[in-house]
Write an enzyme that holds these catalytic residues in place. Structure first.
Site, short mmCIF file in Angstrom:
data_model
loop_
_atom_site.label_atom_id
_atom_site.label_comp_id
_atom_site.label_asym_id
_atom_site.label_seq_id
_atom_site.Cartn_x
_atom_site.Cartn_y
_atom_site.Cartn_z
N HIS A 82 0.84 -1.20 0.00
CA HIS A 82 0.00 0.00 0.00
C HIS A 82 0.87 1.24 0.00
CE1 HIS A 82 -3.95 1.86 0.61
NE2 HIS A 82 -3.24 2.83 1.19
N ASP A 161 -14.45 3.25 7.57
CA ASP A 161 -13.42 4.17 7.05
C ASP A 161 -14.02 5.08 5.98
OD1 ASP A 161 -10.69 5.17 6.53
OD2 ASP A 161 -11.05 4.25 4.59
N ARG A 168 -13.36 13.47 7.32
CA ARG A 168 -12.01 14.05 7.50
C ARG A 168 -11.66 14.95 6.32
NH1 ARG A 168 -8.57 9.13 7.36
NH2 ARG A 168 -6.81 10.53 7.56
N SER A 183 -7.02 4.29 9.02
CA SER A 183 -7.74 4.25 7.75
C SER A 183 -7.09 3.22 6.81
CB SER A 183 -7.72 5.65 7.13
OG SER A 183 -8.05 5.62 5.77
N LYS A 187 -8.31 -1.15 6.08
CA LYS A 187 -8.59 -1.69 4.74
C LYS A 187 -7.65 -2.85 4.42
CE LYS A 187 -8.42 2.52 3.21
NZ LYS A 187 -8.64 3.92 2.86
N1 URA Z 1 -4.98 6.71 2.25
C1 URA Z 1 -6.01 6.18 2.96
O1 URA Z 1 -6.57 5.16 2.59
N2 URA Z 1 -6.37 6.82 4.10
C2 URA Z 1 -5.79 7.95 4.54
O2 URA Z 1 -6.17 8.46 5.57
C3 URA Z 1 -4.73 8.49 3.77
C4 URA Z 1 -4.34 7.84 2.63
#
Ligand code: URA
Length: 434
Positions: A82, A161, A168, A183, A187
């Site tokens: 990621h 999220d 946010r 966040s 995932k």
């Molecule tokens: N990518 C995400 O999935 N969440 C964040 O808060 C920042 C970048």
């Protein structure tokens, strides 16, 4: 329990119980807590932060707020990667096939563009026919047969999220490390892989502008993975200039194909090898030196490129566009921005480049906008390069003259030229955590 008391407790800098965080997140998702209270809660977190334990609880609550994926039918250790988000970041398109060509299993969940940053799903969809909404059974089967599959997030994956992120985004509370970490990791954990390589971007195009804040974010994410019983390594990488030369969906696919054939830009190729060797170490317990050699061989032997063709075909993409990738560039025109005088290219403000690409149509202004896949930039010069008057700095692929003008005006503000001593050039890799 009352949302008011939880907001007050955090506002006063106290540590919250798991049940209190659960109450806030579940209430936000099911609508029993109004958005203004969740927004106030997020602002309290922004100023008073979350402890590591609170951050872990928040991650787990969001992870289980919807569906989770079971990858137990995939043999061996699955790895996912990621990136915290960048400009010109087409890493997954090269890394996935390279690592899979070396025998690892890559089960990758990817997202669309966010703010000034691009998204892998959008990039892949510039290949006509390419499908990213494949069902999970087929996704798992593809990882087992080909070694690499990419899916977009399903509607009910981590809804906690999704809701919190949207709030946010509009309440200036994105760049709090505990919120970014929870966040991302909620995932990743819901996606079910066994091990993660986290590419934590640092610089003007990233959410974390400096090495110290990026290091803090990296440590929190690695800590969450450990607490969840998973393996993770975080690599702090430079996002103070665009990655590679090309920015824009189809252009990035073209650069990825060039890189898979061994003709990619050095910074981008090196980043793929660095991230890839940690993926191989975690998936196949491979020594890092051996992993590097195998990844380089996957390119020189053509195996990584062949794997990419196999992957595109498996997900319904028309491989003729991979074999002849310039077919994706259906632009009305190409504008060349040139150096006004002899100088050095000192700095590229990467966030502004991302915004300029979106102004051309490479990203969305609102969530239902259609992307223009063929527009974007091809940088012919990088920071540190000597410029002679009229040297081409960047080619702009466009379709709309008005958008082009807006984009040029933002891009001009992003590119700073001057004396050699004013060149700002950072190393590619800052640190490795975990
Ligand atoms: N990518 C995400 O999935 N969440 C964040 O808060 C920042 C970048």
């Amino acid at each position: 329990m009352r949302a008011y008391d939880i907001i007050l407790k955090k506002r006063n800098g106290e540590v919250l119980e798991k049940e209190e965080l659960e109450y806030m997140i579940n209430g936000c998702v099911n609508g029993t807590i109004p958005d203004y209270q969740t927004a106030a809660f997020l602002m309290a977190v922004y100023f008073k932060h979350l402890t590591r334990q609170e951050t872990y609880y928040l991650t787990e609550i969001m992870r289980y707020s919807g569906d989770t994926i079971d990858l137990s039918q995939i043999s061996g250790i699955t790895v996912d990667k990621h990136s915290t988000g960048g400009v010109g970041d087409k890493t997954t398109l090269v890394l996935g096939p390279m690592v899979a060509a070396c025998g690892a299993k890559v089960a990758k969940l990817s997202g669309r563009g966010l703010g000034h940053t691009g998204g892998t799903i959008d990039k892949l969809e510039s290949i006509p026919g390419f499908k990213t909404n494949i069902d999970m059974t087929r996704w798992i089967e593809q990882v087992n047969t080909i070694g690499f599959a990419i899916a977009g997030q399903t509607a009910n994956l981590v809804p906690g999220d999704k809701k919190i992120y949207a709030l946010r985004d509009v309440t200036a509370t994105v760049d709090e490390p505990s919120l970014i970490a929870s966040s991302i990791m909620s995932k990743k954990l819901a996606g079910g892989a066994d091990a993660f390589v986290l590419d934590v971007k640092v610089g003007s195009g990233a959410f974390m502008p400096d090495v110290d804040s990026a290091k803090e974010l990296a440590k929190i994410m690695v800590d969450i993975a450990k607490k969840a019983g998973k393996e993770a390594v975080a690599i702090l990488t430079n996002m103070d200039e665009p990655l590679g030369n090309k920015i824009g969906n189809a252009l990035e696919v073209i650069e990825a194909v060039d890189t898979l054939k061994g003709n990619g830009p050095d910074d981008f190729t090196n980043l793929c090898i660095t991230l890839g060797k940690y993926m191989l170490k975690m998936a196949l317990s491979m020594d890092l030196k051996e992993a590097e050699k195998r990844l380089e061989e996957s390119i020189s032997s053509g195996k990584a490129y062949e794997k990419f063709l196999e992957f595109v075909q498996a997900q319904n993409g028309d491989i003729d566009y991979v074999v002849n990738p310039t077919r994706m560039l259906t632009n009305d025109g190409v504008y060349e921005m040139k150096a006004e005088q002899d100088s050095y290219l000192c700095k590229i403000n990467t966030q502004k480049v991302g915004i300029a690409a979106n102004l051309l149509g490479a990203g969305r202004e609102s969530k239902d906008d259609k992307i223009d896949y063929s527009v974007g930039f091809d940088f012919l010069k990088k920071p540190g390069d000597l410029l002679k008057k009229d040297d081409k700095i960047v080619k702009i692929y466009y379709n709309d003259e008005i958008r082009l003008e807006e984009s040029i005006s933002t891009l001009k503000k992003a590119i700073r030229c001057g004396k050699k001593e004013n060149v700002e050039k950072n190393q590619l890799i800052f640190d490795i955590i975990g």
